[in-house]
Motif scaffolding. Structure first.
Motif, mmCIF file in Angstrom:
data_model
loop_
_atom_site.group_PDB
_atom_site.id
_atom_site.type_symbol
_atom_site.label_atom_id
_atom_site.label_comp_id
_atom_site.label_asym_id
_atom_site.label_seq_id
_atom_site.Cartn_x
_atom_site.Cartn_y
_atom_site.Cartn_z
ATOM 1 N N ASP A 131 -2.590 -17.144 85.692
ATOM 2 C CA ASP A 131 -3.083 -16.314 86.743
ATOM 3 C C ASP A 131 -2.648 -16.121 88.203
ATOM 4 O OD1 ASP A 131 -3.839 -18.581 88.342
ATOM 5 O OD2 ASP A 131 -5.713 -18.766 87.177
ATOM 6 N N GLY A 132 -3.122 -15.350 88.643
ATOM 7 C CA GLY A 132 -2.437 -15.046 90.315
ATOM 8 C C GLY A 132 -2.663 -16.319 91.188
ATOM 9 N N ALA A 133 -3.353 -17.231 90.785
ATOM 10 C CA ALA A 133 -3.275 -18.553 91.521
ATOM 11 C C ALA A 133 -2.141 -19.429 91.253
ATOM 12 C CB ALA A 133 -4.597 -19.218 91.460
ATOM 13 N N GLY A 134 -1.574 -19.172 90.065
ATOM 14 C CA GLY A 134 -0.405 -19.795 89.444
ATOM 15 C C GLY A 134 -1.134 -20.931 88.528
ATOM 16 N N ASN A 135 -2.133 -20.892 88.140
ATOM 17 C CA ASN A 135 -2.786 -21.744 87.031
ATOM 18 C C ASN A 135 -2.144 -21.379 85.786
ATOM 19 O OD1 ASN A 135 -4.472 -23.237 88.861
ATOM 20 N ND2 ASN A 135 -5.460 -21.380 89.011
ATOM 21 N N VAL A 136 -1.608 -22.515 84.955
ATOM 22 C CA VAL A 136 -0.985 -22.281 83.791
ATOM 23 C C VAL A 136 -2.087 -22.822 82.520
ATOM 24 C CG1 VAL A 136 0.862 -22.831 82.115
ATOM 25 C CG2 VAL A 136 1.241 -22.372 84.656
ATOM 26 N N ASN A 137 -2.291 -21.797 81.609
ATOM 27 C CA ASN A 137 -2.944 -22.337 80.572
ATOM 28 C C ASN A 137 -2.371 -22.159 79.214
ATOM 29 O OD1 ASN A 137 -4.795 -21.746 78.173
ATOM 30 N ND2 ASN A 137 -6.527 -21.607 79.743
ATOM 31 N N THR A 138 -1.894 -23.016 78.471
ATOM 32 C CA THR A 138 -1.184 -23.162 77.232
ATOM 33 C C THR A 138 -2.036 -23.578 76.079
ATOM 34 O OG1 THR A 138 -0.174 -25.029 77.633
ATOM 35 C CG2 THR A 138 1.044 -22.896 78.007
ATOM 36 N N ALA A 139 -3.333 -23.291 76.177
ATOM 37 C CA ALA A 139 -4.058 -23.818 75.194
ATOM 38 C C ALA A 139 -4.473 -23.251 73.840
ATOM 39 C CB ALA A 139 -5.764 -23.988 75.749
ATOM 40 N N THR A 140 -3.710 -22.104 74.020
ATOM 41 C CA THR A 140 -3.899 -21.167 72.735
ATOM 42 C C THR A 140 -2.560 -21.405 71.777
ATOM 43 O OG1 THR A 140 -4.633 -19.378 74.110
ATOM 44 C CG2 THR A 140 -4.064 -18.799 71.848
ATOM 45 N N ALA A 141 -3.078 -22.215 70.642
ATOM 46 C CA ALA A 141 -2.003 -22.823 69.623
ATOM 47 C C ALA A 141 -2.285 -22.112 68.417
ATOM 48 C CB ALA A 141 -1.849 -24.380 69.678
ATOM 49 N N LEU A 142 -1.537 -21.419 67.710
ATOM 50 C CA LEU A 142 -1.823 -20.677 66.434
ATOM 51 C C LEU A 142 -0.565 -20.993 65.424
ATOM 52 C CD1 LEU A 142 -2.138 -17.447 68.562
ATOM 53 C CD2 LEU A 142 -3.797 -18.932 67.684
ATOM 54 N N ASN A 143 -1.277 -20.940 64.141
ATOM 55 C CA ASN A 143 -0.446 -21.284 62.917
ATOM 56 C C ASN A 143 0.068 -19.658 62.512
ATOM 57 O OD1 ASN A 143 0.915 -21.851 60.485
ATOM 58 N ND2 ASN A 143 -1.227 -22.554 59.483
ATOM 59 N N ILE A 144 0.907 -19.056 63.125
ATOM 60 C CA ILE A 144 1.564 -17.894 62.930
ATOM 61 C C ILE A 144 2.951 -17.848 63.109
ATOM 62 C CG2 ILE A 144 -0.695 -16.668 63.414
ATOM 63 C CD1 ILE A 144 0.486 -15.812 66.099
ATOM 64 N N TYR A 145 3.699 -16.914 62.739
ATOM 65 C CA TYR A 145 5.097 -16.636 62.713
ATOM 66 C C TYR A 145 5.926 -17.723 62.241
ATOM 67 C CZ TYR A 145 3.738 -12.490 65.277
ATOM 68 O OH TYR A 145 2.920 -11.340 65.716
ATOM 69 N N SER A 146 5.371 -18.398 60.787
ATOM 70 C CA SER A 146 6.143 -19.302 60.560
ATOM 71 C C SER A 146 7.558 -19.036 60.116
ATOM 72 C CB SER A 146 5.486 -19.832 59.260
ATOM 73 O OG SER A 146 6.105 -21.304 58.744
ATOM 74 N N THR A 172 -6.259 -12.497 68.950
ATOM 75 C CA THR A 172 -6.919 -13.623 69.355
ATOM 76 C C THR A 172 -7.713 -13.730 70.572
ATOM 77 O OG1 THR A 172 -6.634 -16.086 68.922
ATOM 78 C CG2 THR A 172 -4.934 -14.903 70.164
ATOM 79 N N THR A 173 -7.953 -14.956 70.919
ATOM 80 C CA THR A 173 -8.504 -14.923 72.217
ATOM 81 C C THR A 173 -8.058 -16.159 72.964
ATOM 82 O OG1 THR A 173 -10.554 -16.373 71.541
ATOM 83 C CG2 THR A 173 -10.868 -14.147 71.740
ATOM 84 N N ILE A 174 -7.993 -16.219 74.382
ATOM 85 C CA ILE A 174 -7.418 -17.387 74.898
ATOM 86 C C ILE A 174 -8.273 -18.738 74.744
ATOM 87 C CG2 ILE A 174 -7.198 -18.371 77.434
ATOM 88 C CD1 ILE A 174 -6.691 -15.516 78.509
ATOM 89 N N GLY A 175 -7.385 -19.758 74.560
ATOM 90 C CA GLY A 175 -7.843 -20.976 74.086
ATOM 91 C C GLY A 175 -8.247 -21.253 72.485
ATOM 92 N N SER A 176 -7.984 -20.063 71.733
ATOM 93 C CA SER A 176 -8.491 -20.213 70.323
ATOM 94 C C SER A 176 -7.066 -20.869 69.534
ATOM 95 C CB SER A 176 -8.414 -18.819 69.582
ATOM 96 O OG SER A 176 -8.941 -18.791 68.377
ATOM 97 N N THR A 177 -7.462 -21.244 68.222
ATOM 98 C CA THR A 177 -6.532 -21.902 67.463
ATOM 99 C C THR A 177 -6.277 -20.957 65.973
ATOM 100 O OG1 THR A 177 -8.191 -23.186 66.328
ATOM 101 C CG2 THR A 177 -6.817 -24.186 68.260
ATOM 102 N N ASP A 178 -7.150 -19.827 65.978
ATOM 103 C CA ASP A 178 -7.130 -18.879 64.902
ATOM 104 C C ASP A 178 -6.804 -17.502 65.512
ATOM 105 O OD1 ASP A 178 -8.022 -20.560 62.882
ATOM 106 O OD2 ASP A 178 -10.203 -20.175 64.001
ATOM 107 N N ALA A 179 -6.087 -16.734 64.557
ATOM 108 C CA ALA A 179 -5.491 -15.307 64.882
ATOM 109 C C ALA A 179 -5.818 -14.354 63.843
ATOM 110 C CB ALA A 179 -4.196 -15.600 65.464
ATOM 111 N N THR A 180 -6.242 -13.065 64.169
ATOM 112 C CA THR A 180 -6.372 -12.260 62.961
ATOM 113 C C THR A 180 -5.234 -10.998 63.050
ATOM 114 O OG1 THR A 180 -8.938 -12.363 63.223
ATOM 115 C CG2 THR A 180 -7.949 -10.298 62.178
#
Length: 354
Positions: A131-146, A172-180
């Motif tokens: 985000d604009g404050a420099g906060n990093v979010n890498t919580a979105t982890a997906l079982n895709i593109y194997s 998907t959504t931020i923080g999710s572990t599933d994707a459509t």
């Protein structure tokens, strides 16, 4: 305080400091860099950084993406230089409201060999949001593109769309572990302009830049529609990042488009909207991955990344030719170059605080 407790406190402070940064400078550029200069650019996973530059090429700071787990945050690393793959990865996208920067990578330890070929159930593909404050979010982890690359992601603030090397574009959504999967089509750079999802593609013959569905779809099935008038140069599309601009007050909406291509004869190509169809306005030849721009009246300052497997450049081109003016005679002004064992990939304007 005993030594163990002191070390625990220091580690907690270090983690909090590493992933809660100061705000980005207004009007600055964000460049994705792979490598810290110590390890050779090869097939192994390397650390990733967002280097913040001024528009004059001054390095303001670097934000390191996680290389170790920290709370909900996963690791985010990228391939160093796997042939025919590395230029597909590390592309950047800015949310439409300019508040969040998105990227994609692998939940893999630095040094993991052949990370692109990894099984995604063992090595999740990770979405990074800053985000604009420099906060990093890498919580979105997906079982895709194997066993293939993940190229890019874009967010509208909560929803995320992802493009990569297999024939699927995901929502998907931020923080999710599933994707459509919303459409069976691979992609490279994925971005949003005026509430419409666009992707530069590497499969199919629809065109090098397509719309996906109408608006910002989150379910299947969707249809890819070519941006009208743009044909594929050569045997396959080589488009990477792209940017729409509105410079002609007599044409509603966007009327100029720039696409970065890794095919050297495709280069950075400019298009103008003429009677509802996009017409080519010349090319600055070379191989490019990153691209963004700023607009002032009818002048567009294009910023780009000149691609190289082991070195690259951040540059700018001042396009004062206006709507339907050719850029073929314009030249690049280099702002920054990579050092040994580092390479630039994606480029964006920096996210800003509300």
């Amino acid at each position: 305080m005993n030594k163990k407790l002191l070390l625990t406190c220091l580690f907690a402070i270090a983690v909090r400091t590493a992933f809660s940064q100061t705000a980005f400078t207004p009007g600055s550029l964000s460049v994705l860099r792979v490598g810290d200069g110590t390890a050779t650019l090869g097939t192994a996973a390397l650390p990733v950084f967002i280097d913040e530059y001024s528009t004059s090429g001054k390095l303001i700071r670097s934000i390191a993406l996680p290389t170790a787990f920290a709370g909900k945050n996963k690791r985010l690393t990228l391939d160093g230089n796997t042939p025919s793959v590395s230029s597909f990865e590390g592309l950047l996208s800015l949310s439409q409201d300019a508040k969040k920067l998105s990227l994609a990578g692998y939940d893999a330890a630095v040094g993991t060999d052949a990370v692109v070929a990894s099984e995604s159930d063992q090595t999740n593909r990770v979405i990074g949001v800053i985000d604009g404050a420099g906060n990093v979010n890498t919580a979105t982890a997906l079982n895709i593109y194997s066993k293939t690359y993940i190229g890019s992601a874009v967010t509208d603030g909560n929803n995320v769309w992802v493009a990569g090397g297999s024939a699927n574009i995901y929502s998907t959504t931020i923080g999710s572990t599933d994707a459509t999967s919303i459409i069976g089509r691979s992609g490279r750079s994925i971005r949003i302009f005026k509430n419409q999802l666009y992707v530069s593609q590497s499969s199919g013959l629809v065109g090098p830049l397509v719309t996906i569905g109408t608006g910002l779809p989150t379910s299947a099935p969707q249809t890819a529609v070519a941006v009208p008038g743009i044909t594929i140069n050569g045997t396959s599309p080589t488009g990477r990042e792209f940017f729409f601009a509105d410079i002609n007050p007599n044409i509603p909406g966007y009327d100029v488009l720039y696409i970065a291509n890794t095919g050297i004869t495709d280069g950075i190509t400019k298009y103008s909207l003429i009677d509802g169809s996009w017409v080519a306005n010349g090319t600055v030849k070379g191989q490019y991955t990153g691209l963004t721009a700023t607009v002032s009246g009818n002048e567009v300052t294009v910023y780009g990344i000149k691609y190289g497997a082991t070195s690259s450049e951040l540059f700018k081109i001042t396009d004062n030719t206006g709507h339907n003016g050719s850029i073929s005679a314009l030249t690049r002004s280099v702002l920054a170059k990579t050092g040994a064992n580092t390479v630039f990939r994606g480029l964006s304007l920096s996210p800003q605080k509300p």
